[in-house]
Design a protein around this motif. Structure first.
Motif, PDB file in Angstrom:
ATOM      1  N   TYR A  64      29.686   8.412 -31.238  1.00 25.35           N
ATOM      2  CA  TYR A  64      29.494   9.211 -30.007  1.00 25.35           C
ATOM      3  C   TYR A  64      30.695   9.235 -28.966  1.00 25.35           C
ATOM      4  CZ  TYR A  64      24.883   8.217 -32.104  1.00 25.35           C
ATOM      5  OH  TYR A  64      23.906   8.098 -32.859  1.00 25.35           O
ATOM      6  N   GLU A  67      30.611  11.686 -22.416  1.00 24.56           N
ATOM      7  CA  GLU A  67      30.928  13.029 -21.585  1.00 24.56           C
ATOM      8  C   GLU A  67      30.732  12.593 -20.045  1.00 24.56           C
ATOM      9  OE1 GLU A  67      28.902  16.476 -24.031  1.00 24.56           O
ATOM     10  OE2 GLU A  67      27.562  15.174 -23.205  1.00 24.56           O
ATOM     11  N   VAL A  82      27.764  12.661 -26.720  1.00 22.81           N
ATOM     12  CA  VAL A  82      27.625  13.664 -27.910  1.00 22.81           C
ATOM     13  C   VAL A  82      27.812  13.246 -28.918  1.00 22.81           C
ATOM     14  CG1 VAL A  82      29.713  15.100 -27.498  1.00 22.81           C
ATOM     15  CG2 VAL A  82      27.686  16.209 -28.289  1.00 22.81           C
ATOM     16  N   ASN A  87      26.472  18.038 -32.839  1.00 23.66           N
ATOM     17  CA  ASN A  87      26.405  18.376 -31.525  1.00 23.66           C
ATOM     18  C   ASN A  87      25.131  17.944 -30.873  1.00 23.66           C
ATOM     19  OD1 ASN A  87      27.612  19.561 -29.137  1.00 23.66           O
ATOM     20  ND2 ASN A  87      26.311  21.715 -29.746  1.00 23.66           N
ATOM     21  N   ARG A  88      24.597  16.788 -30.957  1.00 27.66           N
ATOM     22  CA  ARG A  88      23.396  16.197 -30.369  1.00 27.66           C
ATOM     23  C   ARG A  88      23.836  15.335 -29.060  1.00 27.66           C
ATOM     24  NH1 ARG A  88      20.600  12.200 -34.095  1.00 27.66           N
ATOM     25  NH2 ARG A  88      18.995  13.934 -34.633  1.00 27.66           N
ATOM     26  N   HIS A  89      23.194  15.777 -28.064  1.00 21.90           N
ATOM     27  CA  HIS A  89      23.464  15.098 -26.774  1.00 21.90           C
ATOM     28  C   HIS A  89      22.552  13.938 -26.522  1.00 21.90           C
ATOM     29  CE1 HIS A  89      26.537  17.911 -25.102  1.00 21.90           C
ATOM     30  NE2 HIS A  89      25.706  18.926 -25.853  1.00 21.90           N
TER      31      HIS A  89
END
Length: 337
Positions: A64, A67, A82, A87-89
């Protein structure tokens, strides 16, 4: 705890704005217990705070990528991250794994942290926070989980700020369904309270979070003598250090329902000892005395859920849910969705 800066707008023209919320002024317990996302450029505001600026040097936890920082709880920093492959937050809850003082409290914090991943990680329900991953990196333990939108129900627990009554019945139906599922997996939450339930008004959906003191019930290993949870919402058996099962969550959810309906706690006091006495011995003021517009079913459901005699409470979340569904249809002519 990840507070998504957005206007919380409820149906029936009931509006509560949380735009003025400062993530670093929010109560630490709220931050620790709650997982709500930050949408607006709140990050710049946080990053300007020198006291946590150095944490931005952390670039990743496992796969991960970090951000930004979403908040600081009692146990550690909560990051937004993320998973670049899909592209999973996510929200990344962290805990420092080494401590200068090797205290029993620190050991308990570590156990609680990883217990959350173990218990909630085995659950899969639309109204329970999803745990994606757990691991260790940068000398920190981390849990990657749902990045939730919305606000904790604790924002709607003051007189004049409560949500519409029919909506509360509908949200409680979702919560009872989630906890019925958890109990059927032998998981008892043990810390049900408004701050641990996130409400998304766009979806009219609630999500149960913070399984940090939950445990997998096992009849051969009864857990007694350990008082854990938030005092105002504890069941009598929790206060007394007795064996706890799913009916303890029913009591705590009854207290939560009462507070959400009228903006007052049923059991209050200046000290833990006073609150403990109220919970174990005193009779709560009827909820409809605080809010005269409530249907009689509100008083009946709260009283049964909060019965001091465990055998006289609802005996399962399914039974609690049925009472709510029936009352919603009878009192408000609304079918549970």
């Amino acid at each position: 705890s990840l507070l998504k800066e957005k206007n919380i707008t409820v149906n029936h023209n009931h509006k509560t704005s949380i735009n003025q919320l400062d993530p670093l002024s929010v109560d630490e317990d709220e931050l620790e217990q709650t997982l709500v996302i930050v949408e607006s450029p709140f990050k710049n505001k946080i990053q300007s705070q020198a006291k946590i600026n150095h944490h931005l040097t952390v670039e990743n936890f496992g796969r991960y990528q970090v951000e930004g920082i979403l908040g600081k709880g009692a146990m550690g920093i909560v990051y937004q991250g993320v998973d670049p492959k899909i592209n999973r937050h996510v929200a990344i809850k962290t805990l420092q794994l080494s401590d200068d003082i090797d205290s029993p409290e620190f050991d308990e914090a570590k156990q609680r942290f990883f217990r959350e991943a173990q218990t909630a990680g085995g659950l899969s329900h639309a109204n329970i926070v999803t745990i994606y991953d757990v691991g260790e990196d940068n000398h920190l333990g981390y849990i990657a989980m749902d990045l939730l939108t919305g606000a904790p129900l604790s924002l709607f627990t003051q007189p004049g700020q409560t949500l519409p009554t029919p909506l509360l019945y509908q949200l409680l139906i979702q919560i009872t369904d989630a906890l019925d599922y958890a109990h059927n997996q032998n998981v008892v939450h043990r810390d049900i309270k408004p701050a641990n339930i996130i409400y998304d008004d766009d979806l009219l959906k609630v999500t149960v979070t913070d399984f940090g003191i939950a445990y997998v019930s096992d009849n051969s290993k009864t857990r007694t003598g350990i008082i854990m949870g938030s005092p105002y919402y504890m069941s009598p058996e929790q206060i007394l250090g007795l064996k706890v099962d799913g009916r303890s969550d029913i009591f705590s959810l009854g207290v939560t329902f009462y507070q959400l309906l009228c903006g007052h706690l049923p059991f209050q006091g200046e000290s833990i000892a006073t609150v403990a006495y109220q919970i174990t011995k005193a009779k709560a003021i009827a909820v409809n005395q605080h809010n005269i517009n409530l249907p009689t079913s509100a008083m009946r459901i709260c009283n049964k859920a909060m019965h001091k005699d465990i055998e006289k409470r609802y005996q399962s979340m399914a039974e609690f849910k049925f009472a709510l569904t029936s009352a919603l249809k009878r009192d408000f002519k609304v079918a549970a969705s």
